[in-house]
Motif scaffolding. Structure first.
Motif, PDB file in Angstrom:
ATOM      1  N   GLN A 294      31.571 -15.882  31.515  1.00 57.04           N
ATOM      2  CA  GLN A 294      31.133 -17.092  32.207  1.00 57.04           C
ATOM      3  C   GLN A 294      30.819 -18.224  31.224  1.00 57.04           C
ATOM      4  O   GLN A 294      30.004 -18.080  30.322  1.00 57.04           O
ATOM      5  CB  GLN A 294      29.908 -16.818  33.065  1.00 57.04           C
ATOM      6  N   GLY A 295      31.532 -19.341  31.402  1.00 53.59           N
ATOM      7  CA  GLY A 295      31.310 -20.518  30.575  1.00 53.59           C
ATOM      8  C   GLY A 295      32.028 -20.506  29.249  1.00 53.59           C
ATOM      9  O   GLY A 295      32.084 -21.525  28.566  1.00 53.59           O
ATOM     10  N   VAL A 296      32.581 -19.373  28.841  1.00 53.37           N
ATOM     11  CA  VAL A 296      33.218 -19.246  27.533  1.00 53.37           C
ATOM     12  C   VAL A 296      34.607 -19.896  27.555  1.00 53.37           C
ATOM     13  O   VAL A 296      35.385 -19.698  28.481  1.00 53.37           O
ATOM     14  CB  VAL A 296      33.335 -17.758  27.138  1.00 53.37           C
ATOM     15  N   LYS A 297      34.908 -20.641  26.509  1.00 54.33           N
ATOM     16  CA  LYS A 297      36.222 -21.267  26.413  1.00 54.33           C
ATOM     17  C   LYS A 297      37.238 -20.228  25.975  1.00 54.33           C
ATOM     18  O   LYS A 297      37.123 -19.625  24.902  1.00 54.33           O
ATOM     19  CB  LYS A 297      36.204 -22.417  25.421  1.00 54.33           C
ATOM     20  N   VAL A 298      38.255 -19.994  26.805  1.00 58.69           N
ATOM     21  CA  VAL A 298      39.291 -19.005  26.521  1.00 58.69           C
ATOM     22  C   VAL A 298      40.518 -19.669  25.901  1.00 58.69           C
ATOM     23  O   VAL A 298      41.082 -19.190  24.926  1.00 58.69           O
ATOM     24  CB  VAL A 298      39.694 -18.252  27.805  1.00 58.69           C
ATOM     25  N   ALA A 299      40.918 -20.779  26.478  1.00 64.22           N
ATOM     26  CA  ALA A 299      42.059 -21.548  25.988  1.00 64.22           C
ATOM     27  C   ALA A 299      41.838 -22.995  26.431  1.00 64.22           C
ATOM     28  O   ALA A 299      40.819 -23.319  27.049  1.00 64.22           O
ATOM     29  CB  ALA A 299      43.367 -20.995  26.534  1.00 64.22           C
ATOM     30  N   HIS A 300      42.785 -23.871  26.126  1.00 63.79           N
ATOM     31  CA  HIS A 300      42.640 -25.279  26.478  1.00 63.79           C
ATOM     32  C   HIS A 300      42.440 -25.444  27.979  1.00 63.79           C
ATOM     33  O   HIS A 300      43.258 -24.974  28.777  1.00 63.79           O
ATOM     34  CB  HIS A 300      43.882 -26.052  26.029  1.00 63.79           C
ATOM     35  N   LYS A 301      41.319 -26.034  28.334  1.00 65.09           N
ATOM     36  CA  LYS A 301      40.961 -26.313  29.730  1.00 65.09           C
ATOM     37  C   LYS A 301      40.733 -25.049  30.567  1.00 65.09           C
ATOM     38  O   LYS A 301      40.645 -25.125  31.791  1.00 65.09           O
ATOM     39  CB  LYS A 301      42.038 -27.178  30.413  1.00 65.09           C
ATOM     40  N   LEU A 302      40.666 -23.884  29.926  1.00 66.68           N
ATOM     41  CA  LEU A 302      40.433 -22.633  30.655  1.00 66.68           C
ATOM     42  C   LEU A 302      39.142 -21.992  30.167  1.00 66.68           C
ATOM     43  O   LEU A 302      38.992 -21.676  28.987  1.00 66.68           O
ATOM     44  CB  LEU A 302      41.600 -21.653  30.444  1.00 66.68           C
ATOM     45  N   TYR A 303      38.212 -21.814  31.115  1.00 64.13           N
ATOM     46  CA  TYR A 303      36.907 -21.230  30.800  1.00 64.13           C
ATOM     47  C   TYR A 303      36.658 -20.016  31.684  1.00 64.13           C
ATOM     48  O   TYR A 303      37.208 -19.889  32.771  1.00 64.13           O
ATOM     49  CB  TYR A 303      35.789 -22.266  31.020  1.00 64.13           C
ATOM     50  N   GLY A 304      35.826 -19.134  31.184  1.00 68.54           N
ATOM     51  CA  GLY A 304      35.494 -17.943  31.940  1.00 68.54           C
ATOM     52  C   GLY A 304      34.583 -18.237  33.115  1.00 68.54           C
ATOM     53  O   GLY A 304      33.730 -19.124  33.061  1.00 68.54           O
ATOM     54  N   GLY A 305      34.768 -17.487  34.197  1.00 69.32           N
ATOM     55  CA  GLY A 305      33.919 -17.599  35.371  1.00 69.32           C
ATOM     56  C   GLY A 305      33.070 -16.348  35.551  1.00 69.32           C
ATOM     57  O   GLY A 305      33.134 -15.398  34.759  1.00 69.32           O
ATOM     58  N   ARG A 306      32.307 -16.331  36.606  1.00 69.46           N
ATOM     59  CA  ARG A 306      31.424 -15.198  36.884  1.00 69.46           C
ATOM     60  C   ARG A 306      32.231 -14.011  37.409  1.00 69.46           C
ATOM     61  O   ARG A 306      33.114 -14.159  38.241  1.00 69.46           O
ATOM     62  CB  ARG A 306      30.374 -15.607  37.910  1.00 69.46           C
ATOM     63  N   SER A 307      31.924 -12.823  36.902  1.00 72.26           N
ATOM     64  CA  SER A 307      32.596 -11.593  37.319  1.00 72.26           C
ATOM     65  C   SER A 307      31.556 -10.534  37.637  1.00 72.26           C
ATOM     66  O   SER A 307      30.515 -10.453  36.988  1.00 72.26           O
ATOM     67  CB  SER A 307      33.544 -11.091  36.221  1.00 72.26           C
ATOM     68  N   LYS A 308      31.852  -9.706  38.610  1.00 72.75           N
ATOM     69  CA  LYS A 308      30.928  -8.666  39.048  1.00 72.75           C
ATOM     70  C   LYS A 308      31.004  -7.460  38.129  1.00 72.75           C
ATOM     71  O   LYS A 308      32.082  -6.999  37.764  1.00 72.75           O
ATOM     72  CB  LYS A 308      31.259  -8.248  40.489  1.00 72.75           C
ATOM     73  N   ALA A 309      29.847  -6.938  37.741  1.00 74.13           N
ATOM     74  CA  ALA A 309      29.794  -5.769  36.870  1.00 74.13           C
ATOM     75  C   ALA A 309      30.169  -4.505  37.643  1.00 74.13           C
ATOM     76  O   ALA A 309      30.233  -4.497  38.875  1.00 74.13           O
ATOM     77  CB  ALA A 309      28.395  -5.624  36.271  1.00 74.13           C
ATOM     78  N   LEU A 310      30.421  -3.425  36.915  1.00 75.32           N
ATOM     79  CA  LEU A 310      30.837  -2.152  37.499  1.00 75.32           C
ATOM     80  C   LEU A 310      30.009  -1.020  36.913  1.00 75.32           C
ATOM     81  O   LEU A 310      29.769  -0.976  35.707  1.00 75.32           O
ATOM     82  CB  LEU A 310      32.319  -1.898  37.219  1.00 75.32           C
ATOM     83  N   LYS A 311      29.573  -0.090  37.776  1.00 77.88           N
ATOM     84  CA  LYS A 311      28.874   1.106  37.332  1.00 77.88           C
ATOM     85  C   LYS A 311      29.601   2.340  37.846  1.00 77.88           C
ATOM     86  O   LYS A 311      29.964   2.406  39.023  1.00 77.88           O
ATOM     87  CB  LYS A 311      27.426   1.120  37.844  1.00 77.88           C
ATOM     88  N   LEU A 312      29.813   3.301  36.950  1.00 75.17           N
ATOM     89  CA  LEU A 312      30.460   4.557  37.309  1.00 75.17           C
ATOM     90  C   LEU A 312      29.626   5.731  36.833  1.00 75.17           C
ATOM     91  O   LEU A 312      28.898   5.629  35.840  1.00 75.17           O
ATOM     92  CB  LEU A 312      31.848   4.676  36.661  1.00 75.17           C
ATOM     93  N   SER A 313      29.753   6.841  37.533  1.00 80.52           N
ATOM     94  CA  SER A 313      29.203   8.111  37.075  1.00 80.52           C
ATOM     95  C   SER A 313      30.371   9.061  36.839  1.00 80.52           C
ATOM     96  O   SER A 313      31.380   9.020  37.545  1.00 80.52           O
ATOM     97  CB  SER A 313      28.255   8.707  38.114  1.00 80.52           C
ATOM     98  N   ILE A 314      30.246   9.919  35.847  1.00 80.78           N
ATOM     99  CA  ILE A 314      31.307  10.863  35.505  1.00 80.78           C
ATOM    100  C   ILE A 314      30.851  12.273  35.882  1.00 80.78           C
ATOM    101  O   ILE A 314      29.753  12.705  35.524  1.00 80.78           O
ATOM    102  CB  ILE A 314      31.645  10.806  34.002  1.00 80.78           C
ATOM    103  N   GLY A 315      31.702  12.966  36.626  1.00 84.36           N
ATOM    104  CA  GLY A 315      31.376  14.316  37.085  1.00 84.36           C
ATOM    105  C   GLY A 315      31.785  15.379  36.079  1.00 84.36           C
ATOM    106  O   GLY A 315      31.963  15.108  34.885  1.00 84.36           O
ATOM    107  N   ASP A 316      31.949  16.601  36.564  1.00 84.60           N
ATOM    108  CA  ASP A 316      32.382  17.705  35.713  1.00 84.60           C
ATOM    109  C   ASP A 316      33.786  17.443  35.172  1.00 84.60           C
ATOM    110  O   ASP A 316      34.565  16.670  35.740  1.00 84.60           O
ATOM    111  CB  ASP A 316      32.395  19.012  36.504  1.00 84.60           C
ATOM    112  N   ARG A 317      34.101  18.111  34.080  1.00 84.59           N
ATOM    113  CA  ARG A 317      35.448  18.017  33.508  1.00 84.59           C
ATOM    114  C   ARG A 317      36.352  19.010  34.230  1.00 84.59           C
ATOM    115  O   ARG A 317      36.307  20.218  33.980  1.00 84.59           O
ATOM    116  CB  ARG A 317      35.408  18.304  32.016  1.00 84.59           C
ATOM    117  N   LEU A 318      37.157  18.492  35.145  1.00 89.01           N
ATOM    118  CA  LEU A 318      38.096  19.321  35.902  1.00 89.01           C
ATOM    119  C   LEU A 318      39.508  19.042  35.421  1.00 89.01           C
ATOM    120  O   LEU A 318      39.954  17.885  35.401  1.00 89.01           O
ATOM    121  CB  LEU A 318      37.987  19.035  37.393  1.00 89.01           C
TER     122      LEU A 318
END
Length: 417
Positions: free
Chosen positions: A218-242
């Motif tokens: 968010q707000g970060v300059k990526v390229a000319h005239k292109l800036y980062g916007g708000r993005s939703k975070a992600l949470k995961l849980s990892i189960g057994d190793r199958l």
């Protein structure tokens, strides 16, 4: 005759903030003043010539701070935004000019603190604030999969709202995408194409891990005239190793939970001309019922290979239609011969058990088949078939050259049996 006190008037400096339409003048106090020798805020000597009230600074222009008075010099400049991030800059050796060396964020509020000295070393300070204009074009990152519990092979995916080309822009994006886990693991992003990234650890996720993916774009300059916007975070849980390891040559599947064998299942895999893909695949989803037809994979209706079957307990491992599923019509061949059109078939009871036991992100590996290797991208998650060195080479932060940006077409959903 009027008698004037014997001290001289010394102005510490004039500080001009250029490039953003902001001008601030910081002046010192006369010698002999009670505050002489200590930093002061010359608020009465500050003027802003632009932008006009209500206007915002252009984030595409650098921030400059200049000392104008003879003998005055800047000793320090600190610039922070409302998120606490510092703006990097460089002060000239003579202390006359400071200039930002990193791009400003769009839609941010900045605080500028300038420390100065006059020719006699008297210190002065000035603090000003300004806001940058919001971006007109935003880059957002959509994380995948959906929040939940997954198997140890589940990659984190990012779909960007706009294509990002060029090594520098990609580095900016990668630096802003963060993945953390408890326990901590070594991992890296890999550019699949201009709009898609995958993240995986060096080894499978640890059993019981908690994983969080966030974007600081968010707000970060990526390229000319292109800036980062708000993005939703992600949470995961990892189960057994199958892990389900299918030996196509032995017509047998071995299922392990956390390294211990919990089941051995007789199976049939793809026959000549339809051999099952070798390599590591990741469970993509589960469908209790699927209608599978040969026409969906190019088999002519009415030909000797034609089929149209109701299939139950179907666990998907490729988008093109490879499943682990119930195949009651081939029970006599299971454990003996390969007679399918690419899927791994087993009895209805075994397929129901597999369907109940496995979840998205669990590992399904095929060995000793005459089929091709599983595609790395585009037909599911073949991410684990790349060595760690080759995986890291797909990171813009690691690779010496720009990552391959060839767009990979995702295969259509075409069931096979």
């Amino acid at each position: 005759m009027n008698h004037t006190p014997h001290f001289r008037t010394v102005l510490s400096c004039t500080v001009v903030i250029l490039g953003l339409g902001l001008v601030a003048t910081a002046c010192g106090e006369p010698d002999g003043h009670p505050l002489a020798g200590t930093p002061y805020d010359a608020a009465q000597q500050v003027a802003f010539n632009a932008p006009r009230a209500g206007s915002k600074a252009d984030p595409d222009k650098p921030l400059e701070v200049t000392a104008k008075s003879d003998g005055a010099r800047i000793t320090d400049v600190t610039v922070t935004d409302d998120s606490g991030h510092h703006l990097a800059g460089e002060l000239s050796a003579d202390g006359v000019r400071w200039r930002s060396t990193a791009p400003l964020s769009a839609g941010a509020k900045y605080t500028v603190k300038v420390a100065t000295e006059d020719e006699d070393g008297a210190p002065g300070t000035r603090t000003v604030t300004f806001e940058t204009a919001p971006a007109k074009k935003f880059l957002t990152a959509e994380f995948g999969p959906k929040a939940g519990t997954y198997g140890v092979g589940q990659p984190i995916t990012v779909t960007l709202s706009t294509a990002v080309k060029g090594g520098e822009a990609r580095r900016v994006v990668e630096q802003s995408l963060k993945v953390s886990s408890r326990p901590a693991v070594e991992g890296a992003w890999h550019w699949v194409d201009d709009k898609t990234l995958h993240y995986r650890p060096k080894e499978y996720w640890p059993t019981g891990a908690s994983v969080r993916a966030t974007s600081n774009l968010q707000g970060v300059k990526v390229a000319h005239k292109l800036y980062g916007g708000r993005s939703k975070a992600l949470k995961l849980s990892i189960g057994d190793r199958l892990e389900a390891i299918t030996d196509a040559g032995a017509h047998s599947m071995t299922v392990l939970r956390n390294g211990e064998v919990i089941n051995t299942i007789p199976v049939t895999t793809g026959k000549p001309g339809f051999s099952t893909r070798n390599g590591i695949k990741v469970v993509l989803g589960k469908e209790y019922y699927v209608r599978m037809r040969g026409t969906s994979i190019g088999i002519a209706e009415g030909s000797s290979e034609s089929y149209d079957l109701p299939v139950y307990y179907a666990t998907r491992v490729t988008w093109s239609g490879e499943y682990v599923h119930a195949a009651p019509w081939s029970v006599g061949s299971q454990g003996v011969a390969n007679v399918s059109h690419g899927c791994t078939g087993m009895s209805t009871g075994n397929a129901a058990w597999f369907f109940k036991t496995f979840r998205e992100g669990d590992i399904v590996k095929v060995v000793n088949s005459f089929g091709n290797m599983m595609d790395t991208f585009g037909n599911g998650f073949g991410d684990w078939n790349l060595s760690w060195d080759k995986w890291r080479a797909g990171s813009a932060l690691v690779a010496d050259t720009e990552a391959d940006s060839t767009v990979i077409e995702t295969a259509r959903l075409r069931p096979q049996v």
